[in-house]
Design a protein around this motif. Structure first.
Motif, PDB file in Angstrom:
ATOM      1  N   ASN A 141       0.833  -1.206   0.000  1.00  0.00           N
ATOM      2  CA  ASN A 141       0.000   0.000   0.000  1.00  0.00           C
ATOM      3  C   ASN A 141       0.874   1.266   0.000  1.00  0.00           C
ATOM      4  OD1 ASN A 141      -2.925  -1.169   0.635  1.00  0.00           O
ATOM      5  ND2 ASN A 141      -1.490  -2.199   2.003  1.00  0.00           N
ATOM      6  N   ARG A 142       1.986   1.205  -0.709  1.00  0.00           N
ATOM      7  CA  ARG A 142       2.981   2.277  -0.640  1.00  0.00           C
ATOM      8  C   ARG A 142       2.427   3.647  -1.038  1.00  0.00           C
ATOM      9  NH1 ARG A 142       6.077   3.701  -4.968  1.00  0.00           N
ATOM     10  NH2 ARG A 142       7.966   3.916  -3.690  1.00  0.00           N
ATOM     11  N   ASP A 143       1.591   3.707  -2.066  1.00  0.00           N
ATOM     12  CA  ASP A 143       1.030   5.001  -2.484  1.00  0.00           C
ATOM     13  C   ASP A 143       0.177   5.606  -1.377  1.00  0.00           C
ATOM     14  OD1 ASP A 143       2.284   4.800  -4.915  1.00  0.00           O
ATOM     15  OD2 ASP A 143       0.500   4.126  -6.010  1.00  0.00           O
ATOM     16  N   SER A 144      -0.654   4.774  -0.768  1.00  0.00           N
ATOM     17  CA  SER A 144      -1.511   5.253   0.322  1.00  0.00           C
ATOM     18  C   SER A 144      -0.674   5.623   1.543  1.00  0.00           C
ATOM     19  CB  SER A 144      -2.533   4.171   0.708  1.00  0.00           C
ATOM     20  OG  SER A 144      -3.415   3.908  -0.354  1.00  0.00           O
ATOM     21  N   MET A 165       2.447   6.707   1.598  1.00  0.00           N
ATOM     22  CA  MET A 165       3.104   7.991   1.336  1.00  0.00           C
ATOM     23  C   MET A 165       2.129   9.149   1.513  1.00  0.00           C
ATOM     24  SD  MET A 165       5.854   7.365  -1.763  1.00  0.00           S
ATOM     25  CE  MET A 165       4.745   6.522  -2.907  1.00  0.00           C
ATOM     26  N   LYS A 166       0.913   8.955   1.043  1.00  0.00           N
ATOM     27  CA  LYS A 166      -0.103  10.008   1.164  1.00  0.00           C
ATOM     28  C   LYS A 166      -0.443  10.267   2.631  1.00  0.00           C
ATOM     29  CE  LYS A 166      -4.785  11.258  -0.311  1.00  0.00           C
ATOM     30  NZ  LYS A 166      -5.989  10.822  -1.083  1.00  0.00           N
ATOM     31  N   GLY A 194      10.383   5.057  -0.875  1.00  0.00           N
ATOM     32  CA  GLY A 194       9.509   6.152  -1.308  1.00  0.00           C
ATOM     33  C   GLY A 194      10.238   7.329  -1.920  1.00  0.00           C
ATOM     34  N   GLN A 202       9.564   8.901  -4.473  1.00  0.00           N
ATOM     35  CA  GLN A 202       8.622   9.915  -4.973  1.00  0.00           C
ATOM     36  C   GLN A 202       8.399  11.044  -3.959  1.00  0.00           C
ATOM     37  OE1 GLN A 202       8.129   6.603  -5.034  1.00  0.00           O
ATOM     38  NE2 GLN A 202       7.108   5.949  -6.928  1.00  0.00           N
ATOM     39  N   LYS A 250      12.168   9.877 -12.105  1.00  0.00           N
ATOM     40  CA  LYS A 250      10.855  10.242 -12.642  1.00  0.00           C
ATOM     41  C   LYS A 250      10.829  10.182 -14.166  1.00  0.00           C
ATOM     42  CE  LYS A 250       9.475  14.519 -12.570  1.00  0.00           C
ATOM     43  NZ  LYS A 250       8.964  15.868 -12.198  1.00  0.00           N
TER      44      LYS A 250
END
Length: 251
Positions: A140-143, A145-146, A171, A173, A249
């Motif tokens: 759940n890396r995107d969540s 980070m958010k 992370g 990003q 990126k």
């Protein structure tokens, strides 16, 4: 006579060492408890915090069958599965499920405001995330980070648990966010450490070949290796990290 002289030298030496405790010099042999506490401080997420704490309070630790110095301190698989994503995030950020007694020497940390360390402190007092916890973070890396960004913006603080989570999920990003945080929070030198660790994990060529990498992570380095903090080193780390981010990126 020689024995008396040697003993006198010994006493003078140790007297001078102890005299530094009230006026610490750059070469002091004494750690800074306040600095260690600051570097090991976690950030506590607010998501269903009372519910998560109640579940943790009911845990009965299970010792390792082979040694009493290690074991697991976890909620049941059923309870873990029932937690929402945000609740699992809170649980993981405030509670590490594995524990192991660590007899390491206390951190040699003095003049912390003048140093950029190559490693982060543990933060969980001899406990570590379990496989299911690291799996949760990575899946759940995107969540994750958010949620970390939301929390840091709200609290103005990035605890060591958040920093470890960012390294765990690689992370990269978040580099622009981290550099912005580092500039706004000059007292948190571990934000720069986090940038170093992300470049190390990504095996960023420019960093790997640098003298900074050799000093922090080379053959002669150790857990306490550091770079001197100054505006030049800070600017170099930030510019190098942003360059790494732009290259990642663009791929």
């Amino acid at each position: 006579m020689k024995k008396v002289l040697l003993f006198s030298v010994f006493i003078v030496f140790w007297s001078s060492i102890f005299a530094q405790t009230d006026n610490e010099s750059e070469n002091s042999l004494f750690m800074d408890p306040a600095a260690i506490e600051l570097r090991s401080k976690i950030t506590i997420p607010p998501y269903s915090l009372d519910k998560v704490k109640a579940l943790i309070a009911k845990i009965i630790p299970e010792e390792d069958k082979e040694t009493t110095d290690a074991g697991i301190n976890a909620i049941s698989a059923v309870d873990f599965k029932k937690l929402s994503l945000r609740e699992k995030f809170t649980y993981t950020m405030i509670h590490a499920e594995l524990y192991a007694q660590n007899c390491a020497i206390p951190e040699y940390q003095t003049q912390v405001n003048k140093k950029i360390f190559g490693t982060l402190l543990d933060g969980f007092n001899e406990s570590y995330w379990s496989q299911r916890q690291t799996d949760f973070l990575q899946e759940n890396r995107d969540s994750v980070m958010k949620l970390i960004q939301e929390s840091v913006v709200r609290s103005k603080r990035m605890g060591v648990n958040y920093k470890h989570a960012i390294v765990e999920i690689n992370g990269w990003q978040m580099i622009p966010f981290i550099t912005d945080y580092a500039k706004k929070t000059p007292g948190d030198k571990d934000a720069l450490t986090l940038l170093l660790l992300l470049m190390k994990r990504g095996e960023y060529g420019e960093f790997i070949k640098s003298s900074s990498f050799k000093k922090l992570y080379g053959e002669q380095s150790n857990y306490y290796s550091y770079l001197n903090y100054n505006k030049e080193n800070e600017a170099l780390i930030i510019s190098r990290a942003l360059k790494y981010y732009e290259e990642k990126k663009s791929k």
